[in-house]
Write a protein that holds these residues in place. Structure first.
Motif, PDB file in Angstrom:
ATOM      1  N   ILE A  62       2.239 -68.143  68.154  1.00 11.09           N
ATOM      2  CA  ILE A  62       2.053 -67.006  67.246  1.00 11.09           C
ATOM      3  C   ILE A  62       0.899 -67.299  66.304  1.00 11.09           C
ATOM      4  O   ILE A  62       0.838 -68.352  65.666  1.00 11.09           O
ATOM      5  N   ASN A  63      -0.046 -66.355  66.197  1.00 10.43           N
ATOM      6  CA  ASN A  63      -1.166 -66.462  65.262  1.00 10.43           C
ATOM      7  C   ASN A  63      -0.876 -65.548  64.070  1.00 10.43           C
ATOM      8  O   ASN A  63      -0.788 -64.330  64.209  1.00 10.43           O
ATOM      9  N   ASN A  64      -0.705 -66.144  62.885  1.00  7.71           N
ATOM     10  CA  ASN A  64      -0.313 -65.367  61.705  1.00  7.71           C
ATOM     11  C   ASN A  64      -1.335 -64.290  61.348  1.00  7.71           C
ATOM     12  O   ASN A  64      -0.964 -63.186  60.935  1.00  7.71           O
ATOM     13  N   GLU A  65      -2.624 -64.596  61.518  1.00  4.33           N
ATOM     14  CA  GLU A  65      -3.649 -63.594  61.187  1.00  4.33           C
ATOM     15  C   GLU A  65      -3.570 -62.407  62.140  1.00  4.33           C
ATOM     16  O   GLU A  65      -3.654 -61.248  61.716  1.00  4.33           O
ATOM     17  N   ASP A  66      -3.417 -62.673  63.433  1.00  5.27           N
ATOM     18  CA  ASP A  66      -3.282 -61.578  64.400  1.00  5.27           C
ATOM     19  C   ASP A  66      -2.058 -60.729  64.073  1.00  5.27           C
ATOM     20  O   ASP A  66      -2.096 -59.494  64.171  1.00  5.27           O
ATOM     21  N   GLU A  67      -0.967 -61.382  63.694  1.00  2.99           N
ATOM     22  CA  GLU A  67       0.258 -60.654  63.365  1.00  2.99           C
ATOM     23  C   GLU A  67       0.061 -59.779  62.124  1.00  2.99           C
ATOM     24  O   GLU A  67       0.640 -58.695  62.016  1.00  2.99           O
ATOM     25  N   TYR A  68      -0.773 -60.250  61.199  1.00  2.00           N
ATOM     26  CA  TYR A  68      -1.055 -59.464  59.996  1.00  2.00           C
ATOM     27  C   TYR A  68      -1.704 -58.131  60.368  1.00  2.00           C
ATOM     28  O   TYR A  68      -1.300 -57.064  59.863  1.00  2.00           O
ATOM     29  N   TRP A  69      -2.693 -58.181  61.260  1.00  2.00           N
ATOM     30  CA  TRP A  69      -3.377 -56.940  61.643  1.00  2.00           C
ATOM     31  C   TRP A  69      -2.482 -56.046  62.499  1.00  2.00           C
ATOM     32  O   TRP A  69      -2.586 -54.815  62.448  1.00  2.00           O
ATOM     33  N   LYS A  70      -1.563 -56.641  63.263  1.00  2.00           N
ATOM     34  CA  LYS A  70      -0.581 -55.835  63.996  1.00  2.00           C
ATOM     35  C   LYS A  70       0.350 -55.108  63.031  1.00  2.00           C
ATOM     36  O   LYS A  70       0.718 -53.948  63.246  1.00  2.00           O
ATOM     37  N   THR A  71       0.726 -55.802  61.957  1.00  2.00           N
ATOM     38  CA  THR A  71       1.582 -55.170  60.948  1.00  2.00           C
ATOM     39  C   THR A  71       0.851 -54.024  60.271  1.00  2.00           C
ATOM     40  O   THR A  71       1.424 -52.949  60.037  1.00  2.00           O
ATOM     41  N   LYS A  72      -0.424 -54.223  59.968  1.00  2.00           N
ATOM     42  CA  LYS A  72      -1.230 -53.158  59.362  1.00  2.00           C
ATOM     43  C   LYS A  72      -1.344 -51.951  60.290  1.00  2.00           C
ATOM     44  O   LYS A  72      -1.235 -50.799  59.851  1.00  2.00           O
ATOM     45  N   ARG A  73      -1.541 -52.224  61.588  1.00  6.24           N
ATOM     46  CA  ARG A  73      -1.628 -51.128  62.556  1.00  6.24           C
ATOM     47  C   ARG A  73      -0.303 -50.372  62.628  1.00  6.24           C
ATOM     48  O   ARG A  73      -0.280 -49.139  62.704  1.00  6.24           O
ATOM     49  N   ALA A  74       0.804 -51.111  62.605  1.00  2.00           N
ATOM     50  CA  ALA A  74       2.117 -50.463  62.634  1.00  2.00           C
ATOM     51  C   ALA A  74       2.298 -49.568  61.409  1.00  2.00           C
ATOM     52  O   ALA A  74       2.856 -48.470  61.503  1.00  2.00           O
ATOM     53  N   MET A  75       1.799 -50.022  60.262  1.00  4.07           N
ATOM     54  CA  MET A  75       1.876 -49.200  59.055  1.00  4.07           C
ATOM     55  C   MET A  75       1.093 -47.911  59.219  1.00  4.07           C
ATOM     56  O   MET A  75       1.519 -46.834  58.784  1.00  4.07           O
TER      57      MET A  75
END
Length: 704
Positions: free
Chosen positions: A218-231
Motif C-alpha cells: 500500500i502506498n499512502n500517497e496513492d491512497e490519499y489521492w484515491k480518497t480525494k477522488r472518492a470525495m
C-alpha cells in the motif's frame, strides 16, 4: 453442505478444506454461505461474466457464490460476519459492486447513484478503518448500507448507517497497530502535507505510539489521492475537502501539545516552544482563537449558584482534556462525512425494494479486553439471537405450518446473555450508566456494585486475581474484561469550553460540527451522554430493520493466522464455525429435514424414476410418495406443500436418477449406433451387389 453423506464436524471441515485447496472458497450450509478468505486475488470469480451468470438466478441453481445470495425483487438483508481478517469488508465491497452492476444504468457519469454508492466504501475505509494485530484493513465501526431499487429494478437511492466508531484509537494505539488510515495518507500527501506543516507520521504523538507507519503493498500517497477522488464522486466540494484535511492536520498538531506544571501545584501551562508551535498550528487550522484554545485545554468552568468558578487543571487533566477534544472533533467529522454522503446519494422513499448489507465487527477476545470489546461482543450477541430466531426457530415453524411430525430440538438460546447486559434496572449497561452519573464513582465501585447485583447470574464470573475484572460466558466462548477504563470510555461528555471554542470557528465546516448542540449543554460544564446506551438503541433499530426483511447470512472464515494463501488450520476454522453458529445449524439439519422440495419440483426432477406412473396422473403428492417408496427410502415426511427429506436422501435419489438417465442415454446411443451401422451395412451391401452385377456383366460380354 447439507447434501454430504456424513453431516458432522469432521465431514464439514474436510469438505471446506478440499474446496479451499481448489480455490472453491464459497460453500452453502443450508441458507448460510461460508466464505473462506483466500488471501489472494481470484479475479475470475468476480468479473463481469460471472456477474451476468448469476444475475436473476435462484439460490442453488449455480455453484455457491456471494452473488447468488441476492435478489432485487424483494427486500432483504445480507449479514456479513466473521472474526477480524476473515474478509468481511472485502465481501461487503463485492456485494455492493454486484448490486451496482445488476441495478445500474448505462451511463458514463462518475456521479451516478451507483458510482457514489461504490465510492463511499474507500472513503469510509480511509476514515473508519485501521491496521490491527489481525488485519491490515480492519473496520473500526459498524456499517449498514441500504440500497433502494425502483419498480424497474434499478438503483434509485441509498442510505448508510454507522455504529460505534472506535474513537479511542484517535489518541491511543499499541504496537504494531495503526491509527485510522486517513492520518497516514495526509502525512504522505506531499504538497498538501507541507501546506499543513506536517512531517512524517513518526513525528506525531497520536501516530508514533506504534512504529508501524506503512502497510505492505500500500502506498499512502496513492491512497490519499484515491480518497480525494472518492470525495469528488460522492459530492463533497473542494472547499469542504480542504476543511476536512485541515481538521485532520489540526488533530495531529493538537496531540503534540504538551503541558508542564503552572504557578500553582494543580495548574498547567503550555510546556515549551515546540508545544506552542503545535498549539498555534492547531488554532490556525481550526480557525479559532489560540488564547481561547489554551484556556479550554488548561481550565474548566464550574457553574454554581454564586456564579462561574474557573478551575485550573493539572498536567494529567489537561492532557486528558486535550485527548477528549481530539476524539470529539474526529467523531463529529466522521458523522458529518456519513451524513453528507447520504445527502449526496439521496434516499428513495417510494422505492419498491431494499437490499441492506451489514458489515460489522466480528466477535473479539484479546489478552486485554476493554469497553470497545464489550460493546462489539454485545452487538454479536444481538446478531446471534437474530440468527437463532431465523435459522432455528423459523425452520421449526415451517415444520409446524407443514404439519410435520416433529420433535422440538434444543439449541443454544442467548436471551439470558442479552438480559445480563441490557436489562433494566440492573443490567451491566444500566449499572455502568449509573456509575458514570456520579463524579466520585470509579471502576472499582462499578465492579463492586455489578458483582453485588449480578453475582448469581450463571453467565457472569469474578476473576480470581482481580477485584475489578469480570468474565462473561458468551455464545462464542468466555471473555475477561478489564474495567479500568469503562467509565471514561462510556462518558461522552459535551465540554462547554470545547463547544464554545469550535462553534465560534471561522471555518464553516468546523463550526457546523458544533452548531446543533442544545442551549442547556452549553451553559453547563459537562453534559453526560452514555455511549453504551446510545449503541444499544442503535442496535435495537438495526434489529427492527433486519426483522422486516428476508435475511441471508454470509459467515466469513479466516483459514490461518498468518494471512497466507492455501494454508488451512483445522482447529482455528473449527472454532470459527462453532462461534458463527454454522455447526449448530449443521446439527439442527442433521436432526431434522435439511432438504425440502415442493411436490412440483420433486416430480419434475425425479419423475423419471417412475415412468409407468407419469402418464395420466396429476397427483404430485402421490407421485412423490411412489418415487420414495420405489427407492425404499424411509423416514421422509410429506407436508401440506412440500416433501421433507433427511440428510443424504436427496443424494441417493440423484445417484439413482443419474443411473436411469445414463441407462436411457446408453439405450438411445445403442439404438442410434444400430441404426447407423445397419444403414451403413445396407449401403455397403447395395454397393457390393451393384459392383458384383457390373463385374458379372463384363464377364458375360467377354465370353460372348
Amino acid at each position: 453442505m447439507t447434501k454430504l453423506t456424513y453431516l458432522n464436524e469432521p465431514g464439514v471441515l474436510y469438505n471446506l478444506k478440499r474446496r479451499y485447496a481448489l480455490n472453491e472458497i464459497y460453500t452453502y450450509t443450508g441458507s448460510i454461505l461460508i466464505a473462506v478468505n483466500p488471501f489472494t486475488r481470484l479475479p475470475h470469480l468476480y468479473n463481469e461474466y460471472m456477474m451476468e451468470q448469476y444475475k436473476g438466478v435462484q439460490l442453488g441453481e449455480l455453484s455457491p457464490h456471494v452473488f447468488a445470495m441476492l435478489n432485487d425483487s424483494m427486500s432483504q438483508s445480507i449479514l456479513v460476519s466473521g472474526e477480524s481478517g476473515a474478509g468481511k469488508t472485502e465481501t461487503t465491497k463485492l456485494i455492493m459492486r454486484y448490486l451496482t452492476y445488476v441495478g445500474g444504468r448505462a451511463v458514463l457519469d462518475d456521479r451516478s447513484v451507483e458510482q457514489q454508492v461504490l465510492e463511499s466504501n474507500p472513503l469510509l475505509e480511509a476514515f473508519g478503518n485501521a491496521k490491527t494485530v489481525r488485519n491490515d484493513n480492519s473496520s473500526r465501526f459498524g456499517k449498514f448500507v441500504e440500497i433502494q431499487f425502483d419498480t424497474s429494478g434499478r438503483i434509485s437511492g441509498a442510505a448508510i448507517r454507522t455504529y460505534l466508531l472506535e474513537r479511542s484509537r484517535v489518541v491511543q494505539i499499541t504496537d504494531p497497530e495503526r491509527n485510522f488510515h486517513c492520518f497516514y495518507q495526509l502525512c504522505a500527501s506531499g504538497k498538501d502535507a507541507e501546506l499543513y506543516k506536517l512531517g512524517h507520521a513518526s513525528t506525531f504523538h497520536y501516530l508514533n505510539q506504534s512504529k508501524t507507519y506503512e502497510l505492505e503493498g500500500i502506498n499512502n500517497e496513492d491512497e490519499y489521492w484515491k480518497t480525494k477522488r472518492a470525495m469528488d464522486i460522492v459530492g463533497i466540494s473542494r472547499s469542504d475537502q480542504d476543511a476536512i484535511f485541515r481538521t485532520l492536520a489540526a488533530i495531529l498538531h493538537l496531540g503534540n501539545i504538551e503541558f508542564s506544571p503552572g504557578k500553582d501545584s494543580d495548574s498547567s501551562k503550555i510546556k515549551d516552544s515546540t508545544s506552542n508551535f503545535h498549539l498555534q498550528m492547531t488554532a490556525t487550522l481550526l480557525m479559532c482563537d489560540p488564547d481561547v484554545l489554551v484556556s479550554s485545554l488548561c481550565t474548566r468552568s464550574i457553574h454554581t449558584n454564586e456564579g462561574i468558578i474557573i478551575k485550573e487543571l493539572d498536567c494529567a487533566a489537561a492532557a486528558a482534556n486535550r485527548d477528549a477534544l481530539a476524539k470529539t472533533v474526529y467523531a463529529r467529522l466522521f458523522d458529518w462525512l456519513v451524513e453528507n454522503i447520504n445527502k449526496s446519494i439521496g434516499q428513495d422513499v417510494d422505492s419498491k425494494a431494499q437490499i441492506g448489507v451489514l458489515d460489522i465487527y466480528g466477535f473479539e477476545s484479546f489478552k486485554h479486553n476493554s469497553f470497545e470489546q464489550f460493546c462489539i461482543n454485545f452487538a454479536n450477541e444481538k446478531l446471534q439471537q437474530h440468527f437463532n430466531e431465523h435459522v432455528f426457530k423459523m425452520e421449526q415453524e415451517e415444520y409446524k405450518s407443514e404439519k410435520i411430525n416433529w420433535s422440538y430440538i434444543e439449541f443454544i438460546d442467548n436471551q439470558d446473555m442479552l438480559d445480563l447486559i441490557e436489562k433494566k434496572p440492573i443490567g451491566i449497561i444500566a449499572l455502568l450508566d449509573e456509575a458514570c452519573m456520579f463524579p466520585k464513582s470509579t471502576h472499582a465501585t462499578f465492579a463492586s456494585k455489578m458483582f453485588r447485583n449480578l453475582s448469581s447470574h450463571p453467565r457472569l464470573e469474578k476473576t480470581k486475581f482481580s477485584e475489578t475484572d469480570f468474565t462473561i460466558s458468551h455464545y462464542a466462548g468466555k471473555v475477561t474484561y478489564q474495567t479500568d477504563s469503562f467509565l471514561e470510555k462510556n462518558r461522552d461528555y459535551i465540554v462547554a469550553e470545547h463547544c464554545n471554542l469550535l462553534s465560534s470557528s471561522r471555518c464553516s465546516l468546523v463550526s457546523g460540527l458544533f452548531s446543533s448542540l442544545p442551549e442547556e449543554s452549553l451553559r453547563s460544564s459537562y453534559k453526560f451522554s452514555s455511549v453504551a446506551s446510545r449503541f444499544k438503541q442503535q442496535l435495537q433499530a438495526l434489529m427492527e430493520t433486519l426483522s422486516s426483511t428476508e435475511p441471508h447470512y454470509v459467515r466469513c472464515v479466516k483459514p490461518n493466522s498468518v494471512n497466507r494463501p492455501q494454508l488451512f488450520e483445522n482447529q482455528s476454522v473449527l472454532h470459527q464455525l462453532r462461534c458463527g453458529g454454522v455447526l449448530e445449524a449443521v446439527r439442527i439439519s442433521l436432526a431434522g429435514y435439511p432438504t425440502r422440495r415442493t411436490y412440483a419440483e420433486f416430480v419434475d426432477r425425479f419423475g423419471v424414476l417412475v415412468p409407468e406412473l407419469m402418464f395420466g396422473s396429476h397427483d404430485e403428492r402421490a407421485l412423490t410418495e411412489a418415487v420414495l417408496e420405489k427407492m425404499k427410502l424411509n423416514n421422509f415426511q410429506l407436508g401440506r406443500n412440500k416433501v421433507f427429506l433427511r440428510a443424504g436422501q436427496i443424494a441417493i435419489l440423484d445417484v439413482r436418477r443419474a443411473e436411469v438417465l445414463d441407462n436411457a442415454a446408453r439405450r438411445i446411443q445403442s439404438c442410434f449406433r444400430t441404426f447407423a451401422a445397419r444403414k451403413e451395412f445396407v449401403k455397403t451391401k447395395k454397393a457390393s451387389i451393384s459392383i458384383q452385377a457390373y463385374c458379372r456383366g463384363l464377364f458375360c460380354k467377354e465370353n460372348v
